[in-house]
Scaffold this motif. Structure first.
Motif, PDB file in Angstrom:
ATOM      1  N   LEU A  61       0.850  -1.180  -0.128  1.00  0.00           N
ATOM      2  CA  LEU A  61       0.153  -0.014  -0.023  1.00  0.00           C
ATOM      3  C   LEU A  61       0.750   1.186   0.082  1.00  0.00           C
ATOM      4  CD1 LEU A  61      -2.721   1.329   0.291  1.00  0.00           C
ATOM      5  CD2 LEU A  61      -2.602   1.409   2.966  1.00  0.00           C
ATOM      6  N   HIS A  62       1.806   1.368   0.932  1.00  0.00           N
ATOM      7  CA  HIS A  62       2.776   2.378   1.030  1.00  0.00           C
ATOM      8  C   HIS A  62       3.625   2.653  -0.444  1.00  0.00           C
ATOM      9  CE1 HIS A  62       6.170   4.865   1.837  1.00  0.00           C
ATOM     10  NE2 HIS A  62       5.657   5.162   3.089  1.00  0.00           N
ATOM     11  N   HIS A  63       3.922   1.584  -1.086  1.00  0.00           N
ATOM     12  CA  HIS A  63       4.473   1.515  -2.374  1.00  0.00           C
ATOM     13  C   HIS A  63       3.711   2.118  -3.413  1.00  0.00           C
ATOM     14  CE1 HIS A  63       6.643   0.706  -5.962  1.00  0.00           C
ATOM     15  NE2 HIS A  63       5.529  -0.020  -6.439  1.00  0.00           N
ATOM     16  N   ALA A  64       2.225   1.670  -3.376  1.00  0.00           N
ATOM     17  CA  ALA A  64       1.272   2.295  -4.323  1.00  0.00           C
ATOM     18  C   ALA A  64       1.060   3.627  -4.031  1.00  0.00           C
ATOM     19  CB  ALA A  64       0.005   1.398  -4.256  1.00  0.00           C
ATOM     20  N   THR A  65       1.054   4.003  -2.746  1.00  0.00           N
ATOM     21  CA  THR A  65       0.912   5.624  -2.359  1.00  0.00           C
ATOM     22  C   THR A  65       2.004   6.406  -2.976  1.00  0.00           C
ATOM     23  OG1 THR A  65      -0.423   4.950  -0.480  1.00  0.00           O
ATOM     24  CG2 THR A  65       0.663   7.114  -0.485  1.00  0.00           C
TER      25      THR A  65
END
Length: 110
Positions: A61-65
């Motif tokens: 999720l952090h990567h996608a953000t």
């Protein structure tokens, strides 16, 4: 729930030095991070709890953000400034998801 929101504020403060690094110059304004990061912390916490303690879904999720500008807009958020309007829409989306999660789990996120 209070601890998750505190985590969100701390998460924003953790990213504060990025505002002073030239390569990050195109990133989002800090005030937008204060708006969406607590909601993102709710989502990441829910993912971690429901992955039986694994942080990998939260990491993704952090990567996608960090990469949504490339995925959705074809622009790198660390190089080119993003539209504040797009960031506000993203913030509203994160809050909508966080509120749904909080309501559905009755605030336990479990």
């Amino acid at each position: 729930i209070t601890s998750v929101f505190i985590l969100g504020v701390l998460w924003t403060l953790w990213h504060l030095p990025l505002q002073f690094i030239p390569i990050y110059g195109g990133g989002e304004p800090l005030y937008l991070m204060f708006i969406y990061t607590p909601a993102l912390a709710v989502i990441a916490t829910w993912l971690t709890i429901n992955a039986e303690g694994s942080v990998m879904p939260a990491v993704f999720l952090h990567h996608a953000t960090n990469r949504y500008g490339v995925y959705l807009l074809g622009t790198e958020i660390f190089v080119e400034p993003l539209s504040v309007n797009f960031s506000l829409v993203k913030s509203l989306l994160y809050w909508l998801i966080a509120i749904v999660l909080l309501v559905r789990t009755k605030g336990t996120l479990g």
